[in-house]
Design an enzyme around this catalytic site. Structure first.
Site, PDB file in Angstrom:
ATOM      1  N   LYS A   1     -48.699   7.923  13.054  1.00 40.38           N
ATOM      2  CA  LYS A   1     -47.662   8.870  12.634  1.00 40.38           C
ATOM      3  C   LYS A   1     -47.200   8.452  11.257  1.00 40.38           C
ATOM      4  O   LYS A   1     -46.667   7.354  11.055  1.00 40.38           O
ATOM      5  CB  LYS A   1     -46.480   8.889  13.606  1.00 40.38           C
ATOM      6  CG  LYS A   1     -45.513  10.044  13.266  1.00 40.38           C
ATOM      7  CD  LYS A   1     -44.238  10.018  14.063  1.00 40.38           C
ATOM      8  CE  LYS A   1     -43.076   9.703  13.146  1.00 40.38           C
ATOM      9  NZ  LYS A   1     -41.769   9.777  13.791  1.00 40.38           N
TER      10      LYS A   1
ATOM     11  N   GLY B   1     -31.924  10.306  13.793  1.00 35.31           N
ATOM     12  CA  GLY B   1     -30.781   9.582  14.324  1.00 35.31           C
ATOM     13  C   GLY B   1     -29.482  10.357  14.354  1.00 35.31           C
ATOM     14  O   GLY B   1     -28.436   9.800  14.693  1.00 35.31           O
TER      15      GLY B   1
ATOM     16  N   ALA C   1     -37.362  14.078  15.440  1.00 39.28           N
ATOM     17  CA  ALA C   1     -36.095  13.686  14.812  1.00 39.28           C
ATOM     18  C   ALA C   1     -35.015  14.739  14.993  1.00 39.28           C
ATOM     19  O   ALA C   1     -35.248  15.923  14.804  1.00 39.28           O
ATOM     20  CB  ALA C   1     -36.259  13.414  13.318  1.00 39.28           C
ATOM     21  N   GLY C   2     -33.838  14.265  15.365  1.00 44.77           N
ATOM     22  CA  GLY C   2     -32.655  15.106  15.386  1.00 44.77           C
ATOM     23  C   GLY C   2     -32.245  15.618  16.758  1.00 44.77           C
ATOM     24  O   GLY C   2     -31.140  16.120  16.935  1.00 44.77           O
TER      25      GLY C   2
ATOM     26  N   ASN D   1     -36.331   9.174  19.905  1.00 47.74           N
ATOM     27  CA  ASN D   1     -36.042   7.763  20.169  1.00 47.74           C
ATOM     28  C   ASN D   1     -34.539   7.552  20.404  1.00 47.74           C
ATOM     29  O   ASN D   1     -34.113   7.214  21.512  1.00 47.74           O
ATOM     30  CB  ASN D   1     -36.525   6.908  19.004  1.00 47.74           C
ATOM     31  CG  ASN D   1     -36.351   5.408  19.201  1.00 47.74           C
ATOM     32  OD1 ASN D   1     -36.965   4.613  18.549  1.00 47.74           O
ATOM     33  ND2 ASN D   1     -35.506   4.990  20.106  1.00 47.74           N
ATOM     34  N   THR D   2     -33.729   7.804  19.372  1.00 48.19           N
ATOM     35  CA  THR D   2     -32.292   7.517  19.492  1.00 48.19           C
ATOM     36  C   THR D   2     -31.636   8.269  20.644  1.00 48.19           C
ATOM     37  O   THR D   2     -30.767   7.724  21.331  1.00 48.19           O
ATOM     38  CB  THR D   2     -31.568   7.878  18.178  1.00 48.19           C
ATOM     39  OG1 THR D   2     -32.294   7.318  17.089  1.00 48.19           O
ATOM     40  CG2 THR D   2     -30.158   7.328  18.165  1.00 48.19           C
TER      41      THR D   2
END
Lengths: 263, 263, 263, 263
Positions: free
Chosen positions: D105, D166, D192-193, D214-215
């Site tokens: 990635k 994040g 993301a987001g 992830n977050t």
């Protein structure tokens, strides 16, 4: 009440009272064009060089007859250009036709469906034009990193889209526009996607320095009245920005912060 | 450019040029109150009878000294009332103090946290007041069925909230406001929840006949400038409504309808 | 991974694993109805007594043949009722047909266009039904004060709309739903307006105890697959609520709070 | 009920049942990492090579001990890279450490504040990596023209952001994501987001092929439960997409289209 004189928009060293920039496309006729632009209060008028006669065709009506450069700052644009070379050539043609006038609006489009910019080609064209002495106002997407690059190249204003050209959808991603504004030292103007007055006011409330539009006025049922609406909306949004709005909160009570909520 | 004379707001048979109604609470002092209200262009000013002296206390400053009834239509309101009896009594006191002036804004609140209306008590109070000869403008939630009931009772204007009083969140549910407007024969004014200029413009674009606000102006960093912003925003929104905005679509191309999409 | 047993939904003293409640209208046939409801995992199925045969017509197919009360908790509802008397009578008929089963879903509609509830009539009917021994789950608007009143009357669950019945628009006013949830001691279930899986998940993330839907499943192109989607969405939303989501912020960096921003 | 086998995600010729891809950062310890990833059902796990030991440091714990490559497809990523050279070098190091495994990635970041991609550098790096035999999944902004370019270069999957890395803000511009999906022949995964389960479901409902996060899992109060929520949300969203949701409309009645409305 208003504050135009004490709060001017400055682009490429020139001072403007109005923060509303308008285009000339899609009107019924030149008379409607002239009346709508007058009602908008705009001082900068953008013209698609590839679609509009500013002197290329000597025998046809010239839009500058109804938009005299003594009264309006003419902003030639590269609408309809899909590559660096065409865009650069179009700017040079405009400069020639306008006796050395070097302010241009650069747009290099990525495809005919979305009319999104091609930011790679835009960056390349901007670099060439800046080196060639143009004062470049540049149409781009709402990516804060791209906007910063365009400023670094030397563009005199960065113009992120609110939404696709001609969509009238309003500001799709206000946080991106806000980030672009926060990072910038040059004027940021929302370009493309505004559909009605509240959209223009919102752009200004986010801290933008101005708004450019065409379809929202020209494709309204009553373009002249919509032009007046947009003039007031831009002023309203600017004044609200300067006035410093109350913080939003869930309830009037002191103990109702919005932190952690985000609908 | 503007159309105030040809497009008046009519409430209880009286004609107004301005579609912005304002309150008097939360200002620094009476001087700021007067200057902000002047800048707003408002012709109707609402006063919380339970919190503001309009003659109840003969020895204290009377707000009517800076807001003379010759110049402004005074709209006494029942802010702070949580039951039918208190609300009705407050209206009667106001009528007495204002020499028979019978225009009132009724609000009967449901709880101190949200300041949402208690629509049941509101309906009861409205019925009593209408029978007693009052011209009742009424604060309510954004429920189209409740709005219709209040109109059926004989209220002269229905005033749904945009968001909780003092929140500044803007119009939380535009479709409900639109439905209320579509169904109504009396003026619909958004009351409560507006926080900045674009919110006011949006209310007018939905077809509302006016907007009432207080905190959005009084709690801005510069209330007088925000009052000017709101004046222009309401005019901008009204003109945009009358001008007939372009339809939103995903892209400029003819073949990009939004049907079936709803983000 | 899932937590159905340790996190039951309790309504009127009875415990359920599933937080998704479904209706029976608009399916192609009874077979599709049965398969979709099985795929949804619902344990409570609501039936419009005025439109569906639960024994009123002895000679016609009875929906309870495919939805046996031994397996499903049948929740008769008053869909199509526009006044107190009809709604109350419908509930009593259902109780009779279902051998004394006293759980009902009350809805008293305000008009045929919006299908919004008439909250005044709803409150009156709820009061009568509670006194008459019914366990009343009640459809209402998203007004927190009305929701609190319905709880005070003794309703066993309060069911605010997300959006108009059959609209599929999703939660129009999440802050109102959140306020209702925060104030409540009885279960709050979103009823009406959910259109797709993410809407159902969002309702649960706001802290709702359950979601009731019909059209979103029955009017999907593939109802049985959509029923499965909704089952997972409700579980996903519930688990996300229990898991405690990360706070939203503008950027990953510690210094990017969202306070004061509200798009 | 579910359709994993008949509806696989195919990336670079390999088939996956799960459409949820997860990262390994920000967990309390390796045990929590392993349990959360197991609960997520993810088959592809992305690892920040510059921050995580996959063999660079022989004497320290290796994350592959808890995420065995026999069980998981390891997706090394270039998080923390701000230029082409570092990103390319990082990918080559990963390939070496993973015995020739060539799926990566790519992310080339534009600045530390927003963590937005630098799309110019990303395009350059992607071109080098594709020529060098890598199967490149690529993080980008939500610009449809940039996405198309990345596909043209030969990336095996394009991964537009929903919102800043994040942030947990959810999909800021669903129309852009939809346009990217409509234009693409390679898998589109939101990266993301995402902050909570409904965001993941919405991404899938827009037609995305998968979601990477992830977050949202690691920074939840209970990561393992949130991982389960996300697993179900992605499945729910996928099934809803395949099931074909009902069209949104203002009201249930046939005559309530949404055309021309856009809030």
């Amino acid at each position: 009440m208003s504050t135009p004189l004490s709060d001017p928009l400055i682009i490429a060293g020139k001072t403007y009272r109005s923060r509303l920039l308008v285009g000339t496309g899609k009107y019924k006729d030149l008379d409607e064009t002239a009346r709508a632009i007058a009602a908008s209060g705009a001082e900068i008028v953008t013209i698609a060089v590839r679609r509009t006669n500013i002197g290329q065709n000597r025998d046809e009506p010239n839009i500058l007859d109804v938009l005299p450069p003594e009264r309006y700052t003419i902003l030639p644009n590269t609408a309809g250009c899909y590559d660096v070379e065409t865009a650069v050539r179009t700017c040079r043609l405009a400069r020639e036709l306008l006796d050395g006038h070097n302010l241009v609006k650069l747009e290099v489009l990525g495809d005919e469906k979305t009319l999104f910019p091609n930011v790679l080609e835009t960056l390349k064209a901007a670099e060439i034009l800046v080196k060639d002495g143009f004062a470049v106002m540049v149409y781009t997407n709402d990516d804060p990193v791209v906007a910063r690059e365009l400023e670094a190249i030397g563009c005199v204003a960065v113009m992120p889209l609110a939404a696709p050209i001609g969509s009238g959808l309003g500001i799709r991603n206000p946080l991106n526009i806000l980030t672009i504004v926060e990072n910038a030292k040059v004027p940021i103007l929302v370009d493309a996607g505004v559909g009605t007055a509240s959209h223009a006011a919102q752009a200004m409330e986010l801290g933008c320095d101005g708004v450019l539009m065409n379809t929202a006025i020209a494709a309204a049922k009553h373009p002249v009245l919509m032009a007046s609406a947009m003039r007031k909306a831009v002023e309203a949004g600017r004044e609200a920005f300067l006035a410093g709005r109350m913080p939003p909160r869930r309830f009037a009570s002191a103990s109702s912060p919005l932190e952690g909520l985000f609908f």
